[in-house]
Scaffold this motif. Structure first.
Motif, PDB file in Angstrom:
ATOM      1  N   ALA A 137       0.844  -1.209   0.000  1.00 58.83           N
ATOM      2  CA  ALA A 137       0.000   0.000   0.000  1.00 58.83           C
ATOM      3  C   ALA A 137       0.876   1.255   0.000  1.00 58.83           C
ATOM      4  CB  ALA A 137      -0.922  -0.011   1.217  1.00 58.83           C
ATOM      5  N   LEU A 138       1.976   1.216   0.764  1.00 53.92           N
ATOM      6  CA  LEU A 138       2.882   2.372   0.799  1.00 53.92           C
ATOM      7  C   LEU A 138       3.572   2.555  -0.553  1.00 53.92           C
ATOM      8  CD1 LEU A 138       4.632   1.770   4.277  1.00 53.92           C
ATOM      9  CD2 LEU A 138       2.656   3.222   3.791  1.00 53.92           C
ATOM     10  N   VAL A 139       3.996   1.427  -1.154  1.00 55.12           N
ATOM     11  CA  VAL A 139       4.683   1.482  -2.449  1.00 55.12           C
ATOM     12  C   VAL A 139       3.739   2.049  -3.517  1.00 55.12           C
ATOM     13  CG1 VAL A 139       5.665   0.078  -4.322  1.00 55.12           C
ATOM     14  CG2 VAL A 139       6.302  -0.396  -1.944  1.00 55.12           C
TER      15      VAL A 139
ATOM     16  N   LEU B 138      11.126  -2.560   5.954  1.00 51.51           N
ATOM     17  CA  LEU B 138      11.607  -1.742   4.827  1.00 51.51           C
ATOM     18  C   LEU B 138      13.036  -2.142   4.462  1.00 51.51           C
ATOM     19  CD1 LEU B 138      10.324   1.818   5.869  1.00 51.51           C
ATOM     20  CD2 LEU B 138       9.362   0.329   4.112  1.00 51.51           C
ATOM     21  N   GLN B 139      13.853  -2.344   5.495  1.00 56.73           N
ATOM     22  CA  GLN B 139      15.262  -2.693   5.239  1.00 56.73           C
ATOM     23  C   GLN B 139      15.398  -4.068   4.591  1.00 56.73           C
ATOM     24  OE1 GLN B 139      16.705  -2.069   9.208  1.00 56.73           O
ATOM     25  NE2 GLN B 139      17.460  -0.002   8.751  1.00 56.73           N
ATOM     26  N   LEU B 140      14.492  -4.969   4.949  1.00 57.75           N
ATOM     27  CA  LEU B 140      14.531  -6.327   4.386  1.00 57.75           C
ATOM     28  C   LEU B 140      14.483  -6.271   2.856  1.00 57.75           C
ATOM     29  CD1 LEU B 140      14.363  -9.360   5.319  1.00 57.75           C
ATOM     30  CD2 LEU B 140      11.891  -9.153   5.094  1.00 57.75           C
ATOM     31  N   ALA B 141      13.685  -5.334   2.330  1.00 57.38           N
ATOM     32  CA  ALA B 141      13.547  -5.222   0.866  1.00 57.38           C
ATOM     33  C   ALA B 141      14.319  -4.011   0.334  1.00 57.38           C
ATOM     34  CB  ALA B 141      12.073  -5.122   0.491  1.00 57.38           C
TER      35      ALA B 141
ATOM     36  N   VAL C  13      14.556   3.768  -0.731  1.00 57.50           N
ATOM     37  CA  VAL C  13      13.668   4.175  -1.831  1.00 57.50           C
ATOM     38  C   VAL C  13      12.702   5.277  -1.376  1.00 57.50           C
ATOM     39  CG1 VAL C  13      11.852   3.365  -3.403  1.00 57.50           C
ATOM     40  CG2 VAL C  13      13.840   1.917  -2.936  1.00 57.50           C
ATOM     41  N   PHE C  14      12.084   5.066  -0.221  1.00 57.38           N
ATOM     42  CA  PHE C  14      11.098   6.038   0.270  1.00 57.38           C
ATOM     43  C   PHE C  14      11.792   7.272   0.873  1.00 57.38           C
ATOM     44  CE2 PHE C  14       8.297   2.267   0.803  1.00 57.38           C
ATOM     45  CZ  PHE C  14       7.178   2.762   0.154  1.00 57.38           C
ATOM     46  N   PRO C  15      11.217   8.470   0.667  1.00 56.65           N
ATOM     47  CA  PRO C  15      11.644   9.606   1.492  1.00 56.65           C
ATOM     48  C   PRO C  15      11.149   9.363   2.923  1.00 56.65           C
ATOM     49  CG  PRO C  15      10.426  10.321  -0.474  1.00 56.65           C
ATOM     50  CD  PRO C  15      10.226   8.839  -0.350  1.00 56.65           C
ATOM     51  N   ILE C  16      12.056   9.425   3.874  1.00 48.49           N
ATOM     52  CA  ILE C  16      11.682   9.146   5.273  1.00 48.49           C
ATOM     53  C   ILE C  16      12.015  10.368   6.130  1.00 48.49           C
ATOM     54  CG2 ILE C  16      12.182   7.664   7.281  1.00 48.49           C
ATOM     55  CD1 ILE C  16      12.660   5.361   5.306  1.00 48.49           C
TER      56      ILE C  16
END
Lengths: 267, 113
Positions: B64-66, B92-95, B100-103
């Motif tokens: 959903a976030l992607v 997130l780190q696992l993939a 990729v995402f702005p955090i």
């Protein structure tokens, strides 16, 4: 403090192939969040135990409870509920050769959920990224190396984020680097996605790296279940034979031997 | 899973919409989260998803976030993850999606872009 939740509970399990007893009164529990390695030589019964844990065999004697469900008595519906929550990565991969890698990985989501196509595509490709196969979704299984098949099978096994993951011989046939990467991934899957993981292996290095606890099987019996340290320092001769790769001395029962050679047909 | 603790609330802060998630985001309600994110992107040009109270997220929640991020990029909208909790960061780190995402550490920083 709450008692640990057992996701797998096996009691007094017996298994036979014909007249040959493969498992002898096996008791085996795995708690939530644990990584359990089942170790043993060829013919020790570990594959048979695994097949019972997956519900592929119903116990002839004894009980197997998976996620609280007694699989010897479970209805089809209950078994389906259990299967939705477990993932299995088979030794040979068991990918469907007529489907692309991406279609193989999507399969459990299409079978068990009603998610929209966007979500299915993202979830399946996410898992390909996790196993370092990002962008390989359009290849056919025949175009993959052995290590890639294994990783694609793992992606399919974890695509539903199962509570329980079974992994049969993750290191077999892999080069040491890919094998070490898979070990690392198993640890991260447990930590990030809270999976409980059962690994069947005879690779000692891998077992010692990933296991919280190890169950050692020999000739259908559990020799011990303990931490890595406990197994390493155990003074049981058979366990030390396994750890030090010493060939076992096969006991010969003359009567049984002659019977096997001369009997016309098994009863 | 304690469903009583799961929550998805959208909050408008000027031209910024913050979708606050709470609880365990899994297959049982991740489609609701997806809808809330896509609706927020339909209603405003800047969207953040606040994740500090999320104790678990599965792949359907990550999807959903992607999808939200991809949709925002397609329309040149601002999209980011805000106050990411440790369990979410581990997934997130696992993939490698943390790259990729702005955090952003908090909503203020996220609004400033």
């Amino acid at each position: 403090m709450n008692a640990p939740l057992a996701l797998i509970e096996v009691e007094k399990l017996e298994a036979w192939y014909g007249r040959r007893r493969i498992l002898h009164g096996v008791d085996f529990n795995v708690n939530a969040g644990e990584i359990r390695v089942i170790m043993g030589g060829s013919g020790s019964g570990k594959s048979t135990l695994l097949r019972h844990l997956l519900g592929l065999h119903k116990p002839r004697s004894g009980t197997v409870r998976l996620l609280g469900v007694d699989i010897g008595k479970a209805t089809e519906r209950e078994m389906l509920g259990v299967r939705r929550q477990i993932g299995v990565s088979f030794q040979g991969g068991a990918l469907l050769t007529s489907m692309s890698v991406g279609e193989n990985v999507c399969l459990p989501l299409r079978e068990h959920t009603r998610l929209d196509e966007n979500t299915i595509r993202i979830m399946s490709r996410l898992k390909l990224e996790v196993v370092n196969l990002g962008g390989f979704q359009d290849l056919m299984p025949s175009q993959l190396s052995g290590g890639m098949v294994k990783r694609a099978a793992l992606a399919r096994a974890i695509v539903m984020d199962p509570k329980l993951l079974f992994f049969d011989e993750p290191s077999a046939g892999l080069d040491p680097v890919v094998s070490a990467e898979l070990d690392e991934l198993i640890l991260r899957l447990r930590d990030a996605l809270r999976m409980t993981i059962v690994v069947v292996t005879h690779e000692l290095e891998s077992a010692f790296k990933i296991a919280d606890t190890i169950t050692v099987l020999d000739q259908g019996e559990i020799l011990m279940t303990g931490t890595v340290d406990a197994v390493r320092h155990c003074d049981n001769e058979r366990i030390q034979d396994l750890l030090n790769r010493r060939p076992r001395e096969i006991q010969v029962d003359a009567d049984a031997y002659l019977k096997r050679l001369t009997e016309e047909a098994a009863a | 899973m304690n469903t009583a603790e799961n929550e998805c609330v959208s909050e408008t802060l000027g031209d910024y919409i913050l979708v606050r998630l709470r609880g365990e985001v899994d297959l049982s309600w991740s489609q609701q989260v997806r809808r809330a994110i896509l609706d927020a992107l339909g209603a405003g040009s800047k969207v953040g998803v606040e994740l500090s109270q999320v104790s678990y997220i599965d792949s359907s929640g990550i999807a959903a976030l992607v999808e939200g991020f991809q949709s925002a990029r397609g329309k040149s909208q601002q999209f980011g993850l805000v106050a990411v909790s440790k369990p979410v960061m581990a997934v997130l780190q696992l993939a490698r999606l943390d790259k990729v995402f702005p955090i952003f550490p908090d909503a203020e920083t996220a609004r400033a872009g």
